[in-house]
Write an enzyme that holds these catalytic residues in place. Structure first.
Site, PDB file in Angstrom:
ATOM      1  N   HIS A   1       0.854  -1.192   0.000  1.00  0.00           N
ATOM      2  CA  HIS A   1       0.000   0.000   0.000  1.00  0.00           C
ATOM      3  C   HIS A   1       0.881   1.230   0.000  1.00  0.00           C
ATOM      4  O   HIS A   1       2.005   1.200   0.495  1.00  0.00           O
ATOM      5  CB  HIS A   1      -0.951   0.020   1.200  1.00  0.00           C
TER       6      HIS A   1
ATOM      7  N   HIS B   1       0.768   5.212   1.270  1.00  0.00           N
ATOM      8  CA  HIS B   1       0.050   6.215   2.051  1.00  0.00           C
ATOM      9  C   HIS B   1       0.014   7.532   1.283  1.00  0.00           C
ATOM     10  O   HIS B   1       1.045   7.987   0.753  1.00  0.00           O
ATOM     11  CB  HIS B   1       0.775   6.495   3.373  1.00  0.00           C
TER      12      HIS B   1
HETATM   13  P1  5GP Z   1       1.851   0.440   7.323  1.00  0.00           P
HETATM   14  O1  5GP Z   1       2.282   0.707   8.747  1.00  0.00           O
HETATM   15  O2  5GP Z   1       1.795  -1.051   7.034  1.00  0.00           O
HETATM   16  O3  5GP Z   1       2.614   1.217   6.306  1.00  0.00           O
HETATM   17  O4  5GP Z   1       0.377   1.013   7.239  1.00  0.00           O
HETATM   18  C1  5GP Z   1      -0.770   0.276   7.510  1.00  0.00           C
HETATM   19  C2  5GP Z   1      -1.914   1.266   7.591  1.00  0.00           C
HETATM   20  O5  5GP Z   1      -3.122   0.567   7.446  1.00  0.00           O
HETATM   21  C3  5GP Z   1      -1.985   2.023   8.929  1.00  0.00           C
HETATM   22  O6  5GP Z   1      -1.929   3.416   8.688  1.00  0.00           O
HETATM   23  C4  5GP Z   1      -3.328   1.588   9.506  1.00  0.00           C
HETATM   24  O7  5GP Z   1      -3.979   2.624  10.185  1.00  0.00           O
HETATM   25  C5  5GP Z   1      -4.095   1.135   8.280  1.00  0.00           C
HETATM   26  N1  5GP Z   1      -5.075   0.098   8.529  1.00  0.00           N
HETATM   27  C6  5GP Z   1      -4.884  -1.054   9.236  1.00  0.00           C
HETATM   28  N2  5GP Z   1      -6.020  -1.787   9.243  1.00  0.00           N
HETATM   29  C7  5GP Z   1      -6.929  -1.085   8.526  1.00  0.00           C
HETATM   30  C8  5GP Z   1      -8.292  -1.343   8.178  1.00  0.00           C
HETATM   31  O8  5GP Z   1      -8.897  -2.340   8.545  1.00  0.00           O
HETATM   32  N3  5GP Z   1      -8.929  -0.391   7.415  1.00  0.00           N
HETATM   33  C9  5GP Z   1      -8.281   0.750   6.996  1.00  0.00           C
HETATM   34  N4  5GP Z   1      -8.981   1.607   6.263  1.00  0.00           N
HETATM   35  N5  5GP Z   1      -6.994   1.010   7.305  1.00  0.00           N
HETATM   36  C10 5GP Z   1      -6.322   0.106   8.056  1.00  0.00           C
END
Ligand code: 5GP
Ligand code: ZN
Length: 136
Positions: free
Chosen positions: A101, A103
């Site tokens: 993903h 951001h």
């Molecule tokens: P990472 O730390 O892996 O770069 O980012 C993961 C992101 O996914 C975090 O910002 C977290 O808030 C978001 N996230 C985790 N679970 C969910 C979910 O069930 N729905 C949504 N919309 N975002 C999620």
């Protein structure tokens, strides 16, 4: 391809609801459930790739094209003052959901320091060694 225990596969497939800003055959753009700022969104490919290492090159190009499009639209609609694109690969890099993903984080003049890292101070020799190590 879909991974059974992956939350973003479930969101991408519509099994788990999300606040969706954009969708096409390959991607969904959703609002982050725990946003850093108002409008914080995530670009999620519909197919499961754990990270950028696994994402095919043509999809990587699609991601940056879509990021630019979303950033322009969100800047216009949210009236934000700047934008961060962040993409974490691996636990040590802060990745918590192991489905690629990107951001999309709108920035506002009064939103505080949401991203801060300390810096290291390499010598000229260390910088040169690093160039050699990466490029040779
Ligand atoms: P990472 O730390 O892996 O770069 O980012 C993961 C992101 O996914 C975090 O910002 C977290 O808030 C978001 N996230 C985790 N679970 C969910 C979910 O069930 N729905 C949504 N919309 N975002 C999620
Ligand atoms: Zn997945």
């Amino acid at each position: 391809m879909k991974q059974d225990d992956c939350i973003f596969c479930k969101i991408a497939g519509g099994e788990i609801p999300s606040h969706t800003l954009y969708e096409d055959g390959k991607f969904k753009v959703i609002l982050d459930v725990a946003p850093a700022t108002r409008g914080h969104a995530l670009i999620i490919p519909k197919r499961h790739y754990a990270n950028l290492y696994e994402l095919p090159e043509d999809m990587a190009a699609d991601v940056i094209r879509l990021a630019k499009k979303m950033m322009e639209k969100m800047t216009d609609k949210l009236n934000c003052d700047g934008f961060n694109l962040i993409q974490n690969n691996g636990e040590i890099a802060g990745q918590t959901v192991f489905h690629f993903h990107m951001h999309l984080i709108p920035r506002y003049h009064n939103d505080g320091e949401i991203l801060k890292y300390t810096t290291i101070s390499p010598s000229q020799e260390e910088l040169e060694e690093t160039v050699v190590q990466i490029t040779k």
